[in-house]
Design an enzyme around this catalytic site. Structure first.
Site, PDB file in Angstrom:
ATOM      1  N   ARG A  37     -14.454  -0.178  10.011  1.00 56.68           N
ATOM      2  CA  ARG A  37     -14.887   0.591   8.842  1.00 56.68           C
ATOM      3  C   ARG A  37     -16.411   0.714   8.774  1.00 56.68           C
ATOM      4  O   ARG A  37     -16.937   1.734   8.332  1.00 56.68           O
ATOM      5  CB  ARG A  37     -14.357  -0.060   7.561  1.00 56.68           C
ATOM      6  CG  ARG A  37     -12.885   0.213   7.312  1.00 56.68           C
ATOM      7  CD  ARG A  37     -12.409  -0.395   6.013  1.00 56.68           C
ATOM      8  NE  ARG A  37     -11.071   0.059   5.678  1.00 56.68           N
ATOM      9  CZ  ARG A  37     -10.372  -0.387   4.635  1.00 56.68           C
ATOM     10  NH1 ARG A  37     -10.902  -1.297   3.833  1.00 56.68           N
ATOM     11  NH2 ARG A  37      -9.168   0.082   4.393  1.00 56.68           N
ATOM     12  N   LYS A 194       9.029  -3.735   4.223  1.00 54.05           N
ATOM     13  CA  LYS A 194       9.946  -3.499   3.109  1.00 54.05           C
ATOM     14  C   LYS A 194       9.991  -2.044   2.684  1.00 54.05           C
ATOM     15  O   LYS A 194       8.965  -1.373   2.629  1.00 54.05           O
ATOM     16  CB  LYS A 194       9.533  -4.352   1.898  1.00 54.05           C
ATOM     17  CG  LYS A 194       9.637  -5.851   2.122  1.00 54.05           C
ATOM     18  CD  LYS A 194       9.242  -6.607   0.858  1.00 54.05           C
ATOM     19  CE  LYS A 194       9.376  -8.109   1.048  1.00 54.05           C
ATOM     20  NZ  LYS A 194       9.009  -8.845  -0.195  1.00 54.05           N
ATOM     21  N   GLY A 370      -4.401   1.784   1.383  1.00 50.72           N
ATOM     22  CA  GLY A 370      -3.730   2.255   0.180  1.00 50.72           C
ATOM     23  C   GLY A 370      -4.021   3.713  -0.110  1.00 50.72           C
ATOM     24  O   GLY A 370      -3.143   4.464  -0.543  1.00 50.72           O
TER      25      GLY A 370
END
Length: 393
Positions: A37, A194, A370
């Site tokens: 980053r 998940k 995210g």
């Protein structure tokens, strides 16, 4: 999406505040474990410095207590690394909200912005104070674009000029190209441990994509939904209905959700576990599915070869253990070899791309975690929305 870009502005003599994302992984001793980053933001910082701007670079790190800044919260390692990458001193400025001394052609790093009271709450008073520090505010922190905080959102409302840095602009362009007007067929590869963490993404993509490939623990839940036996594999039985709805939406459009006919299993989850490739119908109660088999991988390779656009988030199997990494390796290479426009995002995905050496053949790699996922869902990202609003004024 229309935003003002830093590269289009005259920066000479201007005080430029660049909100970067240096929230990078660190080793136990505080050293930087992965500087991806930081390196991604360097071109924008260097361009501003070389254009004669007085450059202030801000970022968050972790989740410190506001009003405090412990040694482990400090951006000192990031300032040192940025100095190495730029080839010039980058001093770290503490207690900077009241003013920063920096001359044209210089770069300074501002200490962890989340240590400032009001940062997390997107406080207007703090944002106005920070906006007064600069002539130009540039958000180059796509990884934090889904957060409405003082330095990612409110500050952009009050700065004299608010724009996107080169990295942010590139992210917006790449994601818009891949989802808003993609070359077809559009193939999404979504994996993770998940279904619950990516259910809204899967539901949103079901209405957009032509083919959906699922992997990891998510795949096990989809297998369970199809009536297959998965042994003691990680899965979420309570979300079988949701998985069926996602598959039904894809099938209704004439698309597919390829489920494996062969899998790679083990009795334990460890780096020393013995891998066994077997037909999916022969999974036993004490098996754990940790990767897909070669025949199933061929099906996915065929889908990728015909794709016009590929969006990838999440490795196919437990690639960290080499014996369960073949599915991910082959998928990564298929995407790299494809003529499709490809975009990949998420920490594990980028780690897999690095491991298998295909980074230079992926069209675009998103630095967002995210933020990347929320964009895939079709959500409005606050940091981008405010830049669009300012561009219209």
């Amino acid at each position: 999406m229309q935003v003002l870009k830093l590269t289009d502005l005259d920066l000479r003599g201007k005080r430029v505040f660049i909100r970067a994302d240096f929230n990078v992984p660190q080793n136990d001793d505080g050293s930087i474990a992965d500087d991806t980053r930081i390196r991604a933001t360097v071109p924008g910082i260097r361009a501003a410095r070389d254009a004669g701007a007085a450059v202030m670079v801000a970022s968050h790190l972790g989740r410190p207590t506001e009003g405090e800044c412990r040694p482990e919260d400090s951006l000192a390692p990031m300032a040192a690394r940025l100095s190495e990458l730029l080839g010039c001193p980058v001093p770290l400025k503490k207690d900077w909200t009241g003013g920063v001394e920096v001359k044209p052609g210089e770069v300074v790093m501002l200490e962890n912005c989340r240590c400032n009271k009001g940062e997390k709450k997107d406080d207007d008073a703090l944002a106005r104070k920070l906006a007064a520090l600069c002539d130009i505010y540039a958000n180059d922190a796509f990884g934090a674009a889904h957060r409405a905080e003082a330095t990612t959102h409110a500050m952009a409302k009050y700065a004299p000029i608010a724009c996107a840095g080169p990295l942010m602009a590139a992210e917006i362009d790449a994601l818009t190209r891949s989802l808003r007007d993609p070359a077809r067929p559009l193939v999404a590869i979504v994996a993770g441990s998940k279904v619950s963490t990516k259910l809204t993404i899967l539901e949103a993509l079901a209405g957009k994509v032509d083919q959906l490939v699922v992997g990891g623990g998510i795949l096990n839940t989809f297998l369970l939904a199809s009536g297959a036996h998965i042994g003691k594999s990680l899965a979420e039985p309570g979300l079988v209905g949701a998985a069926n709805k996602v598959m039904a939406a894809i099938f209704a459009k004439g698309g597919s959700v390829p489920l494996p006919t062969d899998v790679v299993t083990a009795k334990t989850f460890s780096k020393d576990a013995v891998a066994e490739c077997k037909p999916a119908r022969e999974v036993t109660p004490d098996d754990m599915i940790l990767d897909i088999g070669p025949h199933s991988t061929e099906v996915i390779e065929s889908i990728i070869a015909k794709a016009g656009t590929v969006v990838w988030n999440g490795p196919i199997g437990v690639f960290e253990f080499d014996q369960f990494g073949e599915g991910t390796r082959r998928v990564a290479e298929a995407i790299a070899d494809s003529k499709a426009y490809s975009i990949a995002g998420g920490g594990d995905t980028l780690a897999a791309i690095s491991k298998y050496g295909v980074a230079d053949r992926i069209s675009y790699m998103s630095t967002g975690g995210g933020a990347f996922l929320e964009f895939l869902e079709g959500k409005t990202l606050p940091a981008i929305a405010v830049l669009e609003e300012r561009a219209r004024k």
